[in-house]
Design a protein around this motif. Structure first.
Motif, PDB file in Angstrom:
ATOM      1  N   ALA A 171       3.263  -7.897 -11.896  1.00  0.00           N
ATOM      2  CA  ALA A 171       4.475  -7.246 -11.946  1.00  0.00           C
ATOM      3  C   ALA A 171       5.141  -7.466 -10.777  1.00  0.00           C
ATOM      4  CB  ALA A 171       4.233  -5.773 -12.103  1.00  0.00           C
ATOM      5  N   THR A 172       6.593  -7.155 -11.064  1.00  0.00           N
ATOM      6  CA  THR A 172       7.558  -7.567  -9.718  1.00  0.00           C
ATOM      7  C   THR A 172       8.176  -6.077  -9.455  1.00  0.00           C
ATOM      8  OG1 THR A 172       9.272  -8.084 -11.201  1.00  0.00           O
ATOM      9  CG2 THR A 172       7.920  -9.873 -10.758  1.00  0.00           C
ATOM     10  N   HIS A 173       8.603  -5.878  -8.282  1.00  0.00           N
ATOM     11  CA  HIS A 173       9.312  -4.938  -7.872  1.00  0.00           C
ATOM     12  C   HIS A 173      10.009  -4.991  -6.446  1.00  0.00           C
ATOM     13  CE1 HIS A 173       5.279  -4.758  -5.593  1.00  0.00           C
ATOM     14  NE2 HIS A 173       5.751  -4.098  -4.585  1.00  0.00           N
ATOM     15  N   ILE A 174       9.768  -5.775  -5.306  1.00  0.00           N
ATOM     16  CA  ILE A 174      10.633  -5.754  -4.273  1.00  0.00           C
ATOM     17  C   ILE A 174      11.905  -6.306  -4.093  1.00  0.00           C
ATOM     18  CG2 ILE A 174      10.572  -6.222  -1.687  1.00  0.00           C
ATOM     19  CD1 ILE A 174       7.445  -6.278  -1.767  1.00  0.00           C
ATOM     20  N   ARG A 175      12.861  -5.803  -3.870  1.00  0.00           N
ATOM     21  CA  ARG A 175      14.348  -6.040  -4.082  1.00  0.00           C
ATOM     22  C   ARG A 175      14.923  -6.349  -2.638  1.00  0.00           C
ATOM     23  NH1 ARG A 175      18.360  -2.144  -7.191  1.00  0.00           N
ATOM     24  NH2 ARG A 175      19.402  -4.375  -7.182  1.00  0.00           N
ATOM     25  N   ALA A 176      14.577  -5.982  -1.749  1.00  0.00           N
ATOM     26  CA  ALA A 176      15.187  -6.066  -0.508  1.00  0.00           C
ATOM     27  C   ALA A 176      14.422  -5.175   0.725  1.00  0.00           C
ATOM     28  CB  ALA A 176      16.592  -5.699  -0.151  1.00  0.00           C
ATOM     29  N   GLY A 177      14.590  -5.769   1.889  1.00  0.00           N
ATOM     30  CA  GLY A 177      13.907  -4.950   3.116  1.00  0.00           C
ATOM     31  C   GLY A 177      14.614  -5.204   4.472  1.00  0.00           C
ATOM     32  N   GLN A 178      14.121  -4.526   5.235  1.00  0.00           N
ATOM     33  CA  GLN A 178      14.640  -4.707   6.795  1.00  0.00           C
ATOM     34  C   GLN A 178      13.467  -4.129   7.921  1.00  0.00           C
ATOM     35  OE1 GLN A 178      17.596  -2.440   8.838  1.00  0.00           O
ATOM     36  NE2 GLN A 178      18.014  -1.103   6.972  1.00  0.00           N
ATOM     37  N   ILE A 179      13.329  -4.787   8.811  1.00  0.00           N
ATOM     38  CA  ILE A 179      12.480  -4.133   9.966  1.00  0.00           C
ATOM     39  C   ILE A 179      13.224  -3.679  11.247  1.00  0.00           C
ATOM     40  CG2 ILE A 179      10.314  -4.548  11.484  1.00  0.00           C
ATOM     41  CD1 ILE A 179       9.618  -7.125   9.412  1.00  0.00           C
TER      42      ILE A 179
ATOM     43  N   ASP B 212      10.798  -0.706 -15.807  1.00  0.00           N
ATOM     44  CA  ASP B 212      10.314  -1.868 -16.578  1.00  0.00           C
ATOM     45  C   ASP B 212       8.876  -2.354 -16.106  1.00  0.00           C
ATOM     46  OD1 ASP B 212      12.529  -1.851 -17.935  1.00  0.00           O
ATOM     47  OD2 ASP B 212      13.768  -3.213 -16.254  1.00  0.00           O
ATOM     48  N   GLY B 213       8.046  -1.436 -15.750  1.00  0.00           N
ATOM     49  CA  GLY B 213       6.543  -1.798 -15.564  1.00  0.00           C
ATOM     50  C   GLY B 213       6.161  -2.150 -13.944  1.00  0.00           C
ATOM     51  N   ALA B 214       7.199  -2.091 -13.162  1.00  0.00           N
ATOM     52  CA  ALA B 214       7.036  -2.608 -11.827  1.00  0.00           C
ATOM     53  C   ALA B 214       5.950  -1.884 -11.130  1.00  0.00           C
ATOM     54  CB  ALA B 214       8.463  -2.225 -10.916  1.00  0.00           C
ATOM     55  N   VAL B 215       5.497  -2.244 -10.267  1.00  0.00           N
ATOM     56  CA  VAL B 215       3.984  -1.890  -9.686  1.00  0.00           C
ATOM     57  C   VAL B 215       4.512  -1.400  -8.135  1.00  0.00           C
ATOM     58  CG1 VAL B 215       2.587  -3.580 -10.323  1.00  0.00           C
ATOM     59  CG2 VAL B 215       3.802  -4.092  -8.274  1.00  0.00           C
ATOM     60  N   ASP B 216       3.513  -0.223  -7.947  1.00  0.00           N
ATOM     61  CA  ASP B 216       3.899   0.495  -6.592  1.00  0.00           C
ATOM     62  C   ASP B 216       3.532  -0.346  -5.487  1.00  0.00           C
ATOM     63  OD1 ASP B 216       4.615   2.602  -5.145  1.00  0.00           O
ATOM     64  OD2 ASP B 216       3.028   4.017  -5.590  1.00  0.00           O
ATOM     65  N   GLN B 217       3.889   0.277  -4.162  1.00  0.00           N
ATOM     66  CA  GLN B 217       3.777  -0.397  -2.926  1.00  0.00           C
ATOM     67  C   GLN B 217       3.283   0.700  -1.968  1.00  0.00           C
ATOM     68  OE1 GLN B 217       4.361  -4.182  -2.420  1.00  0.00           O
ATOM     69  NE2 GLN B 217       3.225  -3.579  -0.534  1.00  0.00           N
ATOM     70  N   ARG B 218       1.985   1.120  -2.075  1.00  0.00           N
ATOM     71  CA  ARG B 218       1.563   2.252  -1.431  1.00  0.00           C
ATOM     72  C   ARG B 218       1.288   1.971   0.081  1.00  0.00           C
ATOM     73  NH1 ARG B 218      -1.256   2.734  -6.411  1.00  0.00           N
ATOM     74  NH2 ARG B 218      -0.366   4.538  -7.435  1.00  0.00           N
ATOM     75  N   GLU B 219       0.892   0.593   0.453  1.00  0.00           N
ATOM     76  CA  GLU B 219       0.639   0.091   1.583  1.00  0.00           C
ATOM     77  C   GLU B 219       1.497  -1.204   2.009  1.00  0.00           C
ATOM     78  OE1 GLU B 219      -3.724   1.891   1.920  1.00  0.00           O
ATOM     79  OE2 GLU B 219      -3.617  -0.238   1.556  1.00  0.00           O
ATOM     80  N   ALA B 220       1.642  -1.312   3.323  1.00  0.00           N
ATOM     81  CA  ALA B 220       2.197  -2.608   3.839  1.00  0.00           C
ATOM     82  C   ALA B 220       1.848  -2.933   5.219  1.00  0.00           C
ATOM     83  CB  ALA B 220       3.938  -2.325   3.674  1.00  0.00           C
ATOM     84  N   THR B 221       1.748  -4.234   5.215  1.00  0.00           N
ATOM     85  CA  THR B 221       1.175  -4.753   6.614  1.00  0.00           C
ATOM     86  C   THR B 221       2.347  -5.576   7.431  1.00  0.00           C
ATOM     87  OG1 THR B 221      -1.140  -5.138   5.527  1.00  0.00           O
ATOM     88  CG2 THR B 221      -0.648  -6.136   7.443  1.00  0.00           C
ATOM     89  N   LEU B 222       2.504  -5.331   8.604  1.00  0.00           N
ATOM     90  CA  LEU B 222       3.219  -6.256   9.551  1.00  0.00           C
ATOM     91  C   LEU B 222       2.265  -6.950  10.385  1.00  0.00           C
ATOM     92  CD1 LEU B 222       5.733  -3.886  11.266  1.00  0.00           C
ATOM     93  CD2 LEU B 222       6.048  -5.108   9.409  1.00  0.00           C
TER      94      LEU B 222
ATOM     95  N   PHE C 255       6.841  -9.097   7.486  1.00  0.00           N
ATOM     96  CA  PHE C 255       6.085  -8.840   6.379  1.00  0.00           C
ATOM     97  C   PHE C 255       6.380  -9.757   5.260  1.00  0.00           C
ATOM     98  CE2 PHE C 255       6.798  -6.676   2.205  1.00  0.00           C
ATOM     99  CZ  PHE C 255       5.732  -5.968   2.081  1.00  0.00           C
ATOM    100  N   GLN C 256       5.084  -9.930   4.631  1.00  0.00           N
ATOM    101  CA  GLN C 256       5.314 -10.832   3.390  1.00  0.00           C
ATOM    102  C   GLN C 256       4.352 -10.097   2.434  1.00  0.00           C
ATOM    103  OE1 GLN C 256       2.515 -14.230   3.357  1.00  0.00           O
ATOM    104  NE2 GLN C 256       4.253 -15.516   2.894  1.00  0.00           N
ATOM    105  N   GLU C 257       4.685 -10.168   1.104  1.00  0.00           N
ATOM    106  CA  GLU C 257       4.206  -9.577  -0.222  1.00  0.00           C
ATOM    107  C   GLU C 257       4.542 -10.426  -1.443  1.00  0.00           C
ATOM    108  OE1 GLU C 257       2.277  -7.869  -2.735  1.00  0.00           O
ATOM    109  OE2 GLU C 257       2.427  -6.726  -0.730  1.00  0.00           O
ATOM    110  N   ARG C 258       3.616 -10.636  -2.241  1.00  0.00           N
ATOM    111  CA  ARG C 258       3.723 -11.391  -3.355  1.00  0.00           C
ATOM    112  C   ARG C 258       4.861 -10.850  -4.484  1.00  0.00           C
ATOM    113  NH1 ARG C 258       0.590 -14.899  -5.066  1.00  0.00           N
ATOM    114  NH2 ARG C 258       0.824 -14.614  -6.962  1.00  0.00           N
ATOM    115  N   ASN C 259       4.886  -9.531  -4.338  1.00  0.00           N
ATOM    116  CA  ASN C 259       5.788  -9.028  -5.779  1.00  0.00           C
ATOM    117  C   ASN C 259       7.308  -9.037  -5.479  1.00  0.00           C
ATOM    118  OD1 ASN C 259       3.516  -8.274  -7.170  1.00  0.00           O
ATOM    119  ND2 ASN C 259       3.153  -6.843  -5.823  1.00  0.00           N
ATOM    120  N   ARG C 260       7.947 -10.313  -5.153  1.00  0.00           N
ATOM    121  CA  ARG C 260       9.284 -10.229  -5.219  1.00  0.00           C
ATOM    122  C   ARG C 260       9.943 -10.114  -6.639  1.00  0.00           C
ATOM    123  NH1 ARG C 260      13.099 -13.445  -2.249  1.00  0.00           N
ATOM    124  NH2 ARG C 260      11.155 -14.454  -1.179  1.00  0.00           N
ATOM    125  N   ASN C 261      11.166  -9.623  -6.594  1.00  0.00           N
ATOM    126  CA  ASN C 261      11.569  -9.396  -7.953  1.00  0.00           C
ATOM    127  C   ASN C 261      12.025 -10.626  -8.773  1.00  0.00           C
ATOM    128  OD1 ASN C 261      12.591  -7.393  -9.629  1.00  0.00           O
ATOM    129  ND2 ASN C 261      14.819  -7.237  -8.830  1.00  0.00           N
TER     130      ASN C 261
END
Length: 231
Positions: free
Chosen positions: A24-32, A58-68, A123-129
């Protein structure tokens, strides 16, 4: 999708773009962002905040954790291949809903650098929108966002700029689109902006990037109704 780099005594690189998904997809944008920890007498400990903007419908997955991840920049300006550290954080609560299909998530980290120098924090994550039209196959392209930080205790307390407006505005075909990130530097430093190609990994651009004014049904016209569109 845009990437802005803000020059302060520390340099912040912000990517506004989105990430892939196997399911599934979910991440739209981000900043650090980074703030020097005033309790560290050595001036090498920073508190980082990762802010992500997540699609919730639309079935987007959650992002409970994130790694820097933390990578040193060598004296010749090249980046190291191996992170000197990585920290995982659970999402802070409460989450902030922005509209019926988007929420703002924040994650907090504390990291002590081994010494002065310049570092990439990413930060890098597979779930780009999915459905990004000015790059190739966004749904299978990792989301990536980074900050470049200069650690120098002689500078004193210093923080990265912050973008106060969420980068999730809606645009309409055939009308001019404007976004003001409301960039703010808590130390009063001047800010400079430049556009770069969004990335999917350290030093790796996304595939098939096209400037926004080149996307859309031909011939393409600006809001005034004549001439080529501009960006």
């Amino acid at each position: 999708m845009l990437l802005a780099i803000f020059e302060s005594c520390v340099a912040l690189a912000l990517l506004l773009f989105l990430s892939p998904a196997a399911f599934a997809t979910h991440i739209r944008a981000g900043q650090i962002t980074a703030v020097l920890d005033p309790t560290d007498p050595m001036g090498r400990t920073y508190v980082f905040t990762l802010t992500l903007y997540r699609k919730t419908c639309d079935g987007a997955v959650d992002q409970r954790e994130a790694t820097l991840f933390f990578v040193p920049i060598r004296g010749d300006g090249t980046r190291g291949n191996t992170p000197i550290g990585e920290i995982q954080s659970a999402v802070n609560t409460p989450r902030r809903p922005l509209d019926t299909c988007t929420e703002e998530l924040t994650y907090t980290y504390r990291f002590t650098f081994p010494g002065p120098g310049r570092y990439v924090i990413y930060f890098q994550e597979r779930n780009r929108n999915e459905g990004i039209v000015n790059m190739s196959n966004s749904v299978d392209t990792p989301f990536y966002v980074e900050t470049v930080l200069t650690v120098n205790p002689t500078l004193g307390a210093n923080s990265t700029p912050v973008l106060l407006n969420p980068p999730v505005d809606n645009a309409e075909t055939g009308q001019r689109f404007c976004h003001n990130p409301a960039a703010f530097d808590p130390d009063g430093d001047s800010l400079a902006f430049r556009l770069v190609v969004p990335r999917r990994d350290v030093n790796t651009n996304v595939n098939g990037y096209r400037p926004p004014e080149t996307v859309g049904p031909p011939p393409g016209t600006p809001e005034a109704g004549a001439g080529p569109p501009s960006f």
